[in-house]
Design a protein around this motif. Structure first.
Motif, mmCIF file in Angstrom:
data_model
loop_
_atom_site.group_PDB
_atom_site.id
_atom_site.type_symbol
_atom_site.label_atom_id
_atom_site.label_comp_id
_atom_site.label_asym_id
_atom_site.label_seq_id
_atom_site.Cartn_x
_atom_site.Cartn_y
_atom_site.Cartn_z
ATOM 1 N N TRP A 28 0.238 -5.281 -11.472
ATOM 2 C CA TRP A 28 -0.742 -5.355 -10.392
ATOM 3 C C TRP A 28 -1.879 -4.377 -10.658
ATOM 4 C CZ3 TRP A 28 -2.306 -1.767 -6.618
ATOM 5 C CH2 TRP A 28 -3.189 -2.290 -5.661
ATOM 6 N N LEU A 29 -1.550 -3.171 -11.089
ATOM 7 C CA LEU A 29 -2.575 -2.165 -11.357
ATOM 8 C C LEU A 29 -3.498 -2.580 -12.501
ATOM 9 C CD1 LEU A 29 -0.293 0.966 -11.067
ATOM 10 C CD2 LEU A 29 -2.188 0.393 -9.530
ATOM 11 N N LEU A 30 -2.939 -3.196 -13.536
ATOM 12 C CA LEU A 30 -3.734 -3.540 -14.715
ATOM 13 C C LEU A 30 -4.410 -4.906 -14.614
ATOM 14 C CD1 LEU A 30 -1.241 -2.260 -17.428
ATOM 15 C CD2 LEU A 30 -3.360 -1.147 -16.686
ATOM 16 N N ASN A 31 -3.727 -5.869 -13.975
ATOM 17 C CA ASN A 31 -4.227 -7.251 -13.996
ATOM 18 C C ASN A 31 -4.357 -7.901 -12.626
ATOM 19 O OD1 ASN A 31 -4.007 -7.116 -16.869
ATOM 20 N ND2 ASN A 31 -1.819 -7.551 -16.672
ATOM 21 N N GLU A 58 -1.871 -8.829 -10.802
ATOM 22 C CA GLU A 58 -0.780 -9.781 -10.605
ATOM 23 C C GLU A 58 0.128 -9.324 -9.464
ATOM 24 O OE1 GLU A 58 1.419 -10.448 -14.233
ATOM 25 O OE2 GLU A 58 -0.444 -10.468 -15.396
ATOM 26 N N LEU A 59 0.337 -10.215 -8.502
ATOM 27 C CA LEU A 59 1.233 -9.915 -7.387
ATOM 28 C C LEU A 59 2.676 -10.131 -7.808
ATOM 29 C CD1 LEU A 59 -0.801 -11.561 -4.513
ATOM 30 C CD2 LEU A 59 -0.562 -9.122 -4.988
ATOM 31 N N PRO A 60 3.640 -9.511 -7.164
ATOM 32 C CA PRO A 60 3.503 -8.636 -6.010
ATOM 33 C C PRO A 60 2.956 -7.268 -6.387
ATOM 34 C CG PRO A 60 5.805 -8.734 -6.658
ATOM 35 C CD PRO A 60 5.054 -9.679 -7.554
ATOM 36 N N LYS A 61 2.458 -6.597 -5.366
ATOM 37 C CA LYS A 61 1.814 -5.303 -5.531
ATOM 38 C C LYS A 61 2.817 -4.190 -5.824
ATOM 39 C CE LYS A 61 -1.427 -2.572 -2.754
ATOM 40 N NZ LYS A 61 -2.166 -2.584 -1.483
ATOM 41 N N LYS A 62 3.967 -4.221 -5.164
ATOM 42 C CA LYS A 62 4.949 -3.146 -5.307
ATOM 43 C C LYS A 62 6.274 -3.681 -5.821
ATOM 44 C CE LYS A 62 4.552 0.625 -2.912
ATOM 45 N NZ LYS A 62 4.736 1.653 -1.926
ATOM 46 N N ALA A 82 -0.459 3.467 -15.746
ATOM 47 C CA ALA A 82 0.014 2.409 -14.848
ATOM 48 C C ALA A 82 1.538 2.389 -14.801
ATOM 49 C CB ALA A 82 -0.530 1.047 -15.285
ATOM 50 N N ALA A 83 2.172 2.576 -15.965
ATOM 51 C CA ALA A 83 3.640 2.620 -16.004
ATOM 52 C C ALA A 83 4.159 3.794 -15.194
ATOM 53 C CB ALA A 83 4.129 2.696 -17.446
ATOM 54 N N LEU A 84 3.496 4.941 -15.307
ATOM 55 C CA LEU A 84 3.907 6.109 -14.526
ATOM 56 C C LEU A 84 3.714 5.873 -13.029
ATOM 57 C CD1 LEU A 84 2.487 9.041 -16.671
ATOM 58 C CD2 LEU A 84 4.883 8.618 -16.122
ATOM 59 N N MET A 85 2.617 5.211 -12.675
ATOM 60 C CA MET A 85 2.370 4.941 -11.252
ATOM 61 C C MET A 85 3.421 3.993 -10.689
ATOM 62 S SD MET A 85 -1.756 4.905 -11.085
ATOM 63 C CE MET A 85 -1.862 5.308 -9.350
ATOM 64 N N GLU A 86 3.865 3.054 -11.513
ATOM 65 C CA GLU A 86 4.937 2.162 -11.074
ATOM 66 C C GLU A 86 6.207 2.961 -10.821
ATOM 67 O OE1 GLU A 86 7.609 -1.199 -13.165
ATOM 68 O OE2 GLU A 86 5.478 -1.702 -13.033
ATOM 69 N N ILE A 87 6.507 3.846 -11.738
ATOM 70 C CA ILE A 87 7.727 4.644 -11.644
ATOM 71 C C ILE A 87 7.664 5.610 -10.468
ATOM 72 C CG2 ILE A 87 9.019 6.471 -12.819
ATOM 73 C CD1 ILE A 87 8.131 4.995 -15.477
ATOM 74 N N ARG A 88 6.569 6.317 -10.336
ATOM 75 C CA ARG A 88 6.450 7.364 -9.315
ATOM 76 C C ARG A 88 6.174 6.846 -7.911
ATOM 77 N NH1 ARG A 88 8.926 11.841 -10.948
ATOM 78 N NH2 ARG A 88 8.067 12.633 -12.865
ATOM 79 N N PHE A 89 5.333 5.788 -7.822
ATOM 80 C CA PHE A 89 4.876 5.357 -6.503
ATOM 81 C C PHE A 89 5.246 3.926 -6.142
ATOM 82 C CE2 PHE A 89 1.739 8.538 -8.025
ATOM 83 C CZ PHE A 89 2.069 9.560 -7.145
ATOM 84 N N GLY A 90 5.799 3.171 -7.105
ATOM 85 C CA GLY A 90 6.261 1.824 -6.805
ATOM 86 C C GLY A 90 5.208 0.734 -6.898
ATOM 87 N N MET A 106 -4.951 1.182 -3.282
ATOM 88 C CA MET A 106 -3.704 1.844 -3.563
ATOM 89 C C MET A 106 -3.841 3.360 -3.347
ATOM 90 S SD MET A 106 -2.134 3.560 -6.480
ATOM 91 C CE MET A 106 -3.435 3.193 -7.572
ATOM 92 N N PHE A 107 -4.947 3.935 -3.830
ATOM 93 C CA PHE A 107 -5.123 5.372 -3.637
ATOM 94 C C PHE A 107 -5.281 5.707 -2.155
ATOM 95 C CE2 PHE A 107 -6.320 5.151 -8.162
ATOM 96 C CZ PHE A 107 -5.467 6.126 -8.654
ATOM 97 N N SER A 108 -5.936 4.827 -1.399
ATOM 98 C CA SER A 108 -6.071 5.079 0.038
ATOM 99 C C SER A 108 -4.704 5.011 0.720
ATOM 100 C CB SER A 108 -7.047 4.099 0.673
ATOM 101 O OG SER A 108 -6.600 2.775 0.512
ATOM 102 N N GLU A 109 -3.831 4.126 0.239
ATOM 103 C CA GLU A 109 -2.472 4.051 0.789
ATOM 104 C C GLU A 109 -1.696 5.331 0.482
ATOM 105 O OE1 GLU A 109 -0.609 0.428 -0.574
ATOM 106 O OE2 GLU A 109 -2.298 -0.768 0.121
#
Length: 117
Positions: free
Chosen positions: A54-57, A59-63, A41-49, A1-4
């Motif tokens: 997915w970030l914590l566990n 679980e797909l989908p990724k975005k 993780a919640a902030l990353m979902e909000i800011r970057f989608g 994710m960081f590389s993306e």
């Protein structure tokens, strides 16, 4: 994710600013020195989608497809308040680690203290 994110032009500094955390924290996440916390993780979902599940566990989908702007604003402000108060962050992290029955008892006490229970 960081590389993306890097391929999209985000630097560690830009990611840190978008999340309201330090560049050192972002660097630590990238190097795998510590796991992403639920508030970050919640902030990353909000800011970057990237979905917090997915970030914590993993679980797909990724975005996520779409997020309400009002919900984004409220969640960002709430998470920033938590992240800016080290004592509150520590207490909330400890609460998250409690068993459900222990959390339920604690919440009951808190509700009683606040006059809401």
């Amino acid at each position: 994710m960081f590389s993306e994110l890097k391929s999209e032009g985000y630097t560690q500094v830009k990611i840190a600013e978008a999340l309201g955390i330090s560049q050192a924290s972002v660097s630590g996440y990238i190097r795998g020195e510590h796991e992403i916390s639920p508030p970050v993780a919640a902030l990353m979902e909000i800011r970057f989608g990237y979905r917090k599940e997915w970030l914590l566990n993993g679980e797909l989908p990724k975005k996520v497809d779409q997020i309400s702007k009002k919900a984004v604003s409220e969640d960002v402000e709430f998470a920033r308040k938590i992240l800016k108060d080290p004592e509150l962050k520590e207490i909330l992290q400890a609460i998250l680690e409690l068993k459900k029955s222990e959390r339920d008892r604690l919440f009951s006490v808190i509700r009683g203290f606040l006059g809401k229970g």
